[in-house]
Motif scaffolding. Structure first.
Motif, mmCIF file in Angstrom:
data_model
loop_
_atom_site.group_PDB
_atom_site.id
_atom_site.type_symbol
_atom_site.label_atom_id
_atom_site.label_comp_id
_atom_site.label_asym_id
_atom_site.label_seq_id
_atom_site.Cartn_x
_atom_site.Cartn_y
_atom_site.Cartn_z
ATOM 1 N N ALA B 147 0.837 -1.219 0.000
ATOM 2 C CA ALA B 147 0.000 0.000 0.000
ATOM 3 C C ALA B 147 0.859 1.250 0.000
ATOM 4 C CB ALA B 147 -0.936 -0.006 1.205
ATOM 5 N N SER B 148 1.985 1.227 0.705
ATOM 6 C CA SER B 148 2.825 2.433 0.763
ATOM 7 C C SER B 148 3.441 2.747 -0.597
ATOM 8 C CB SER B 148 3.916 2.297 1.829
ATOM 9 O OG SER B 148 4.824 1.280 1.465
ATOM 10 N N ILE B 149 3.548 1.750 -1.462
ATOM 11 C CA ILE B 149 4.097 1.987 -2.808
ATOM 12 C C ILE B 149 2.965 2.362 -3.778
ATOM 13 C CG2 ILE B 149 5.235 0.895 -4.800
ATOM 14 C CD1 ILE B 149 6.790 -0.836 -2.743
ATOM 15 N N LEU B 150 1.848 1.620 -3.719
ATOM 16 C CA LEU B 150 0.792 1.808 -4.729
ATOM 17 C C LEU B 150 -0.141 2.979 -4.417
ATOM 18 C CD1 LEU B 150 -0.260 -1.881 -5.479
ATOM 19 C CD2 LEU B 150 1.220 -0.397 -6.824
ATOM 20 N N ALA B 151 -0.472 3.172 -3.153
ATOM 21 C CA ALA B 151 -1.408 4.245 -2.791
ATOM 22 C C ALA B 151 -1.096 4.722 -1.372
ATOM 23 C CB ALA B 151 -2.852 3.740 -2.891
ATOM 24 N N PRO B 152 -0.024 5.535 -1.213
ATOM 25 C CA PRO B 152 0.403 5.941 0.140
ATOM 26 C C PRO B 152 -0.709 6.630 0.931
ATOM 27 C CG PRO B 152 1.954 6.732 -1.538
ATOM 28 C CD PRO B 152 0.809 6.121 -2.275
ATOM 29 N N GLU B 153 -1.616 7.309 0.231
ATOM 30 C CA GLU B 153 -2.683 8.035 0.940
ATOM 31 C C GLU B 153 -3.663 7.076 1.615
ATOM 32 O OE1 GLU B 153 -2.207 7.864 -2.271
ATOM 33 O OE2 GLU B 153 -4.064 7.202 -3.225
ATOM 34 N N MET B 154 -3.620 5.796 1.221
ATOM 35 C CA MET B 154 -4.537 4.804 1.804
ATOM 36 C C MET B 154 -3.875 3.960 2.886
ATOM 37 S SD MET B 154 -6.595 3.183 -1.330
ATOM 38 C CE MET B 154 -8.120 3.903 -1.847
ATOM 39 N N LEU B 155 -2.615 4.271 3.164
ATOM 40 C CA LEU B 155 -1.846 3.408 4.057
ATOM 41 C C LEU B 155 -2.518 3.203 5.424
ATOM 42 C CD1 LEU B 155 0.740 1.821 4.557
ATOM 43 C CD2 LEU B 155 1.808 3.934 5.296
ATOM 44 N N GLY B 156 -2.978 4.296 6.028
ATOM 45 C CA GLY B 156 -3.581 4.200 7.374
ATOM 46 C C GLY B 156 -4.747 3.230 7.419
ATOM 47 N N PRO B 157 -5.825 3.507 6.642
ATOM 48 C CA PRO B 157 -6.973 2.594 6.689
ATOM 49 C C PRO B 157 -6.637 1.163 6.281
ATOM 50 C CG PRO B 157 -7.443 4.511 5.269
ATOM 51 C CD PRO B 157 -6.075 4.693 5.833
ATOM 52 N N VAL B 158 -5.751 0.989 5.290
ATOM 53 C CA VAL B 158 -5.396 -0.366 4.846
ATOM 54 C C VAL B 158 -4.697 -1.119 5.982
ATOM 55 C CG1 VAL B 158 -3.844 -1.684 3.317
ATOM 56 C CG2 VAL B 158 -5.310 0.104 2.364
ATOM 57 N N ALA B 159 -3.759 -0.443 6.659
ATOM 58 C CA ALA B 159 -3.018 -1.112 7.739
ATOM 59 C C ALA B 159 -3.951 -1.460 8.898
ATOM 60 C CB ALA B 159 -1.884 -0.213 8.226
ATOM 61 N N VAL B 160 -4.800 -0.515 9.276
ATOM 62 C CA VAL B 160 -5.696 -0.788 10.413
ATOM 63 C C VAL B 160 -6.676 -1.908 10.046
ATOM 64 C CG1 VAL B 160 -7.513 0.174 11.879
ATOM 65 C CG2 VAL B 160 -5.476 1.502 11.396
ATOM 66 N N ALA B 161 -7.201 -1.873 8.804
ATOM 67 C CA ALA B 161 -8.120 -2.934 8.374
ATOM 68 C C ALA B 161 -7.408 -4.286 8.400
ATOM 69 C CB ALA B 161 -8.661 -2.635 6.978
ATOM 70 N N ALA B 162 -6.176 -4.331 7.870
ATOM 71 C CA ALA B 162 -5.446 -5.608 7.806
ATOM 72 C C ALA B 162 -5.258 -6.194 9.198
ATOM 73 C CB ALA B 162 -4.091 -5.407 7.123
ATOM 74 N N TYR B 163 -4.791 -5.377 10.141
ATOM 75 C CA TYR B 163 -4.529 -5.898 11.481
ATOM 76 C C TYR B 163 -5.827 -6.218 12.233
ATOM 77 C CZ TYR B 163 0.501 -5.306 11.215
ATOM 78 O OH TYR B 163 1.810 -5.449 10.869
ATOM 79 N N SER B 164 -6.858 -5.375 12.014
ATOM 80 C CA SER B 164 -8.116 -5.616 12.731
ATOM 81 C C SER B 164 -8.756 -6.929 12.281
ATOM 82 C CB SER B 164 -9.105 -4.472 12.488
ATOM 83 O OG SER B 164 -8.519 -3.256 12.810
ATOM 84 N N TYR B 165 -8.804 -7.140 10.968
ATOM 85 C CA TYR B 165 -9.460 -8.349 10.459
ATOM 86 C C TYR B 165 -8.645 -9.603 10.776
ATOM 87 C CZ TYR B 165 -12.837 -5.334 8.228
ATOM 88 O OH TYR B 165 -13.811 -4.397 8.008
ATOM 89 N N MET B 166 -7.313 -9.434 10.877
ATOM 90 C CA MET B 166 -6.512 -10.597 11.267
ATOM 91 C C MET B 166 -6.918 -11.064 12.661
ATOM 92 S SD MET B 166 -2.602 -10.669 10.136
ATOM 93 C CE MET B 166 -2.317 -8.941 10.112
ATOM 94 N N ALA B 167 -7.161 -10.073 13.527
ATOM 95 C CA ALA B 167 -7.602 -10.427 14.886
ATOM 96 C C ALA B 167 -8.988 -11.053 14.859
ATOM 97 C CB ALA B 167 -7.592 -9.184 15.762
#
Lengths: 62, 371
Positions: B147-167
């Motif tokens: 995400a930081s390479i393809l769409a840096p502006e989306m990094l925050g929501p993508v990271a939080v979504a990834a970690y939240s759904y993993m839990a």
């Protein structure tokens, strides 16, 4: 349609949806093929190596 | 007047800042009270609160968040450092002992690409759709890296979504697994014995993985390289101190800074957009498609093998390690108290770890080629 020639980024709606979907399908198809190919090749290589380097008598069995 | 300086903070404070602080507070609550991925959500939660204090200067040039973002995220070194530690933690033995599980790891990556297609259909440009799809890698560092390479502006929501759904894997996966399998399929017993693998093979594996993956998907080389570097330290057995440091001190230190930095990217201006809700919604789509694809491939293997493969293990192809393997074991035992699927599931799980990295690298390569 030349998939390689179409522009990539830009705000939503600047490119016709059809072309974006077409490129998305292309990425999906090629992506899955690459993922399967890499993993199958990797495990085949490891199967060959596993035959060559067999566990010794003192190594733990799986 | 000095009082104007004192009041400048409250004067610049907007409802958007307040809402973001509330979101940061919710993440802190989930981490501290509910134990949801506390290692990541705690620093992310406080990072959000700090990033939404007006005029703090932390995000301006020279500020701590500016520096951390510049050094750790824009260069992509934080997720790569974490991968060294993950490699040092993972035992690829169950995968090498059960080679067929590699197919399940590959199949489960359909969640990434399927979600990409859904995002494109919803009107996202391809690079943003890919950044959303990578949530389906079920792997935080890979999601952040891509995400930081393809769409840096989306990094925050993508990271939080990834970690939240993993839990939330123990909540998301079981209904899909039940829906796609019959009771008889869930009861299929699998042998506990497997092929034996020598220590030499385990030492050679990370080297072969780097070469094979690097040659076929070069953009995945940084991720797979760091992952396998960590694994080589573990399996070689000659650098115990380094391996221990990688899986403990290194991962812990980088996680602190990564969490804070990801949180700091979530200012009101960048996070409070309709797209953010869509990103979170598609995170569930990604994890669901991952699980469904893995289970369906498991069903295919079940019938092709004469019902010797329990299709439940396909769900562990999602790389959420080791949660999805535990979910499979639990469901297998529920269907048949004598059915121990754990090691088969761990094989698929570790295959999913490699497959998600390959999928991330392939996305980067394909999108670079299409631009």
């Amino acid at each position: 349609m030349n998939l390689m020639a179409a522009p990539l980024a830009g705000p939503s709606g600047t490119a016709p949806l059809g072309s974006e979907l077409g490129r998305g399908l292309f990425v999906t198809w090629v992506g899955m093929v690459v993922v399967f190919s890499v993993l199958i090749l990797l495990i085949l290589a490891m199967l060959v190596l596993g035959r060559i380097f067999k566990p010794g008598p003192n190594e733990e069995q799986g | 007047m000095p009082w104007k300086e004192l009041l400048s903070g409250p004067l610049h404070f907007t409802p958007g800042h307040a809402l973001m602080m509330l979101i940061g507070g919710i993440l802190l609550y989930l981490a501290i009270k509910k134990g949801v991925e506390p290692v990541l959500l705690l620093p992310i939660g406080l990072g959000i609160i700090l990033a939404n204090i007006p005029l703090s200067g932390m995000e301006e040039e020279g500020g701590i968040f500016y520096l951390l973002k510049k050094v750790g995220l824009e260069t992509e070194v934080f997720p790569l450092f974490i991968f060294i530690g993950i490699g040092a933690m993972i035992d690829f033995g169950p995968l090498l002992e059960r080679p067929y599980t590699v197919l399940l790891g590959a199949a489960a990556q359909f969640g990434i690409f399927g979600t990409l297609l859904v995002a494109v259909a919803l009107g996202f440009p391809l690079n943003e759709a890919a950044a959303i799809g990578i949530i389906g890698s079920a792997d935080g560092p890979t999601s952040i890296y891509v995400a930081s390479i393809l769409a840096p502006e989306m990094l925050g929501p993508v990271a939080v979504a990834a970690y939240s759904y993993m839990a939330l894997v123990p909540v998301i996966q079981p209904p899909i697994m039940r829906l796609l399998t019959t009771d008889a399929e869930r009861k299929i017993r699998m042998p506990t014995r497997a092929w034996s693998v020598s220590r030499t093979t385990k030492v050679i594996f990370p080297i072969v993985a780097v070469v094979v993956t690097g040659l076929l998907a070069p953009k995945a080389t940084p991720l797979i390289g760091m992952l396998m570097f960590g694994n080589l330290m573990r399996e070689s057995g000659v650098v115990g101190r380094l391996s221990h440091t990688a899986e403990n001190e290194l991962v812990n230190i980088v996680t602190i800074f990564l969490g804070l930095t990801v949180g700091s990217t979530m200012s009101a201006a960048t996070f409070l957009r309709p797209d953010t809700i869509l990103i979170f919604a598609m995170g569930i789509v990604a994890f669901s498609l991952d699980t469904a694809a893995g289970v369906m491939f498991g069903k295919a293997m079940c019938y092709l093998s004469g019902r010797r493969v329990n299709p439940l293990i396909g769900a562990a192809g999602v790389s959420a390690f080791p949660m999805s393997a535990r979910v499979v074991q639990k469901m297998g035992l529920k269907a048949n108290p004598h059915n121990h699927l754990l090691m088969h599931a761990v094989g698929a799980n570790t295959a999913g770890q490699i497959a998600s990295v390959v999928a991330g690298g392939t996305l980067l390569a394909l999108l670079a080629g299409l631009s």
